[in-house]
Design a protein around this motif. Structure first.
Motif, PDB file in Angstrom:
ATOM      1  N   THR A  28       0.816  -1.211   0.000  1.00 26.50           N
ATOM      2  CA  THR A  28       0.000   0.000   0.000  1.00 26.50           C
ATOM      3  C   THR A  28       0.855   1.269   0.000  1.00 26.50           C
ATOM      4  N   PRO A  29       0.928   1.969  -1.163  1.00 26.82           N
ATOM      5  CA  PRO A  29       1.656   3.240  -1.190  1.00 26.82           C
ATOM      6  C   PRO A  29       1.100   4.205  -0.152  1.00 26.82           C
ATOM      7  N   GLY A  30       1.998   4.982   0.451  1.00 29.66           N
ATOM      8  CA  GLY A  30       1.594   5.915   1.495  1.00 29.66           C
ATOM      9  C   GLY A  30       1.900   5.390   2.886  1.00 29.66           C
ATOM     10  N   LYS A  31       2.017   4.076   3.009  1.00 32.23           N
ATOM     11  CA  LYS A  31       2.427   3.486   4.286  1.00 32.23           C
ATOM     12  C   LYS A  31       3.947   3.456   4.340  1.00 32.23           C
ATOM     13  N   ALA A  32       4.516   3.726   5.499  1.00 28.55           N
ATOM     14  CA  ALA A  32       5.979   3.687   5.644  1.00 28.55           C
ATOM     15  C   ALA A  32       6.534   2.332   5.221  1.00 28.55           C
ATOM     16  N   ALA A  33       5.801   1.260   5.520  1.00 24.35           N
ATOM     17  CA  ALA A  33       6.261  -0.096   5.200  1.00 24.35           C
ATOM     18  C   ALA A  33       6.252  -0.375   3.694  1.00 24.35           C
ATOM     19  N   HIS A  34       5.703   0.555   2.920  1.00 25.06           N
ATOM     20  CA  HIS A  34       5.798   0.476   1.449  1.00 25.06           C
ATOM     21  C   HIS A  34       6.792   1.524   0.941  1.00 25.06           C
ATOM     22  N   ASP A  35       6.654   2.751   1.431  1.00 21.13           N
ATOM     23  CA  ASP A  35       7.421   3.865   0.886  1.00 21.13           C
ATOM     24  C   ASP A  35       8.915   3.766   1.191  1.00 21.13           C
ATOM     25  N   VAL A  36       9.288   3.284   2.369  1.00 20.87           N
ATOM     26  CA  VAL A  36      10.709   3.138   2.705  1.00 20.87           C
ATOM     27  C   VAL A  36      11.363   2.069   1.823  1.00 20.87           C
ATOM     28  N   PRO A  37      10.778   0.849   1.728  1.00 22.84           N
ATOM     29  CA  PRO A  37      11.384  -0.130   0.820  1.00 22.84           C
ATOM     30  C   PRO A  37      11.376   0.332  -0.644  1.00 22.84           C
ATOM     31  N   ALA A  38      10.338   1.070  -1.056  1.00 19.24           N
ATOM     32  CA  ALA A  38      10.286   1.593  -2.430  1.00 19.24           C
ATOM     33  C   ALA A  38      11.462   2.551  -2.660  1.00 19.24           C
ATOM     34  N   TYR A  39      11.719   3.408  -1.694  1.00 20.67           N
ATOM     35  CA  TYR A  39      12.860   4.335  -1.758  1.00 20.67           C
ATOM     36  C   TYR A  39      14.165   3.549  -1.922  1.00 20.67           C
ATOM     37  N   LEU A  40      14.340   2.510  -1.112  1.00 22.09           N
ATOM     38  CA  LEU A  40      15.562   1.699  -1.182  1.00 22.09           C
ATOM     39  C   LEU A  40      15.671   0.983  -2.530  1.00 22.09           C
ATOM     40  N   HIS A  41      14.541   0.454  -3.002  1.00 23.22           N
ATOM     41  CA  HIS A  41      14.494  -0.237  -4.293  1.00 23.22           C
ATOM     42  C   HIS A  41      14.902   0.717  -5.425  1.00 23.22           C
ATOM     43  N   GLU A  42      14.384   1.950  -5.365  1.00 21.86           N
ATOM     44  CA  GLU A  42      14.688   2.957  -6.387  1.00 21.86           C
ATOM     45  C   GLU A  42      16.157   3.355  -6.373  1.00 21.86           C
ATOM     46  N   ARG A  43      16.834   3.123  -5.261  1.00 18.22           N
ATOM     47  CA  ARG A  43      18.251   3.476  -5.148  1.00 18.22           C
ATOM     48  C   ARG A  43      19.165   2.280  -5.386  1.00 18.22           C
ATOM     49  N   GLY A  44      18.597   1.220  -5.972  1.00 14.35           N
ATOM     50  CA  GLY A  44      19.429   0.124  -6.424  1.00 14.35           C
ATOM     51  C   GLY A  44      19.575  -1.059  -5.488  1.00 14.35           C
ATOM     52  N   TYR A  45      18.953  -0.990  -4.329  1.00 16.92           N
ATOM     53  CA  TYR A  45      19.001  -2.144  -3.432  1.00 16.92           C
ATOM     54  C   TYR A  45      18.123  -3.261  -3.989  1.00 16.92           C
ATOM     55  N   ASP A  71      17.048 -16.424  -1.838  1.00 15.32           N
ATOM     56  CA  ASP A  71      18.137 -15.489  -2.133  1.00 15.32           C
ATOM     57  C   ASP A  71      18.997 -15.251  -0.896  1.00 15.32           C
ATOM     58  N   GLU A  72      20.237 -14.838  -1.147  1.00 21.57           N
ATOM     59  CA  GLU A  72      21.107 -14.399  -0.058  1.00 21.57           C
ATOM     60  C   GLU A  72      20.547 -13.076   0.478  1.00 21.57           C
ATOM     61  N   ILE A  73      20.583 -12.911   1.783  1.00 25.02           N
ATOM     62  CA  ILE A  73      20.099 -11.685   2.428  1.00 25.02           C
ATOM     63  C   ILE A  73      21.249 -11.074   3.215  1.00 25.02           C
ATOM     64  N   ASP A  74      21.463  -9.763   3.037  1.00 30.38           N
ATOM     65  CA  ASP A  74      22.484  -9.060   3.816  1.00 30.38           C
ATOM     66  C   ASP A  74      21.886  -8.470   5.095  1.00 30.38           C
ATOM     67  N   VAL A  75      20.743  -7.805   4.937  1.00 28.65           N
ATOM     68  CA  VAL A  75      20.111  -7.102   6.056  1.00 28.65           C
ATOM     69  C   VAL A  75      18.632  -7.470   6.103  1.00 28.65           C
ATOM     70  N   VAL A  76      18.122  -7.703   7.300  1.00 26.38           N
ATOM     71  CA  VAL A  76      16.688  -7.890   7.495  1.00 26.38           C
ATOM     72  C   VAL A  76      16.159  -6.614   8.139  1.00 26.38           C
ATOM     73  N   CYS A  77      15.272  -5.939   7.428  1.00 20.70           N
ATOM     74  CA  CYS A  77      14.642  -4.711   7.913  1.00 20.70           C
ATOM     75  C   CYS A  77      13.245  -5.076   8.396  1.00 20.70           C
ATOM     76  N   VAL A  78      12.905  -4.663   9.613  1.00 23.44           N
ATOM     77  CA  VAL A  78      11.661  -5.106  10.249  1.00 23.44           C
ATOM     78  C   VAL A  78      10.655  -3.970  10.355  1.00 23.44           C
ATOM     79  N   PHE A  79       9.497  -4.176   9.740  1.00 23.83           N
ATOM     80  CA  PHE A  79       8.336  -3.290   9.833  1.00 23.83           C
ATOM     81  C   PHE A  79       7.200  -4.045  10.508  1.00 23.83           C
ATOM     82  N   ARG A  80       7.447  -4.607  11.655  1.00 28.97           N
ATOM     83  CA  ARG A  80       6.422  -5.316  12.423  1.00 28.97           C
ATOM     84  C   ARG A  80       6.480  -4.801  13.852  1.00 28.97           C
TER      85      ARG A  80
END
Length: 138
Positions: A28-45, A71-80
């Motif tokens: 859901t766009p507008g939720k931090a749990a969408h917008d933060v990962p979207a930002y990271l995705h847009e920056r090449g992560y 997939d290999e994971i480097d960092v687990v980011c938690v939005f729970r």
């Protein structure tokens, strides 16, 4: 109090990672749990959304939990919520690839963080990955 990562150099080092699994990623766009990962995705992560209630986010299929991520994971980011961090950490500890656990603003669990640290990994608690990326990397 656990020795979570707090220095800019340590945070910058974690932000140099490539693959971030986002537990609780929202479709859901507008939720931090969408917008933060979207930002990271847009920056090449390479953002791996993890959410048992979503089928597709950012054009990729969404695994129900970290256990089923191939997939290999480097960092687990938690939005729970903080009370769910312990179960997520349990899944992290079953993997050899995760180098750090990052809980977003307002999310912390000292006991779970201690377990992550004891396993030789890094922990960032109660900080926004997007804010820190903008401040230190962008």
């Amino acid at each position: 109090m656990t020795e979570s990562v707090t220095s800019d150099a340590e945070i910058r080092s974690i932000l140099e990672s490539e693959t971030i699994a986002v537990v609780g990623c929202s479709s859901t766009p507008g939720k931090a749990a969408h917008d933060v990962p979207a930002y990271l995705h847009e920056r090449g992560y390479d953002v791996i959304p993890v959410n048992p209630f979503a089928d597709e986010i950012f054009g990729r299929s969404v695994p129900d939990s970290l256990v089923v991520v191939d997939d290999e994971i480097d960092v687990v980011c938690v939005f729970r919520p903080s009370e769910e961090v312990s179960d997520i950490v349990e899944q992290v500890l079953e993997r050899d690839d995760v180098r750090a656990v990052w809980t977003q603003l307002g999310i912390r669990d000292e006991t779970a963080a201690e377990r992550v640290l004891e396993s030789g990994r890094e922990v960032v608690q109660d900080r926004c990955m997007k804010v820190e990326h903008r401040r230190l990397v962008a």
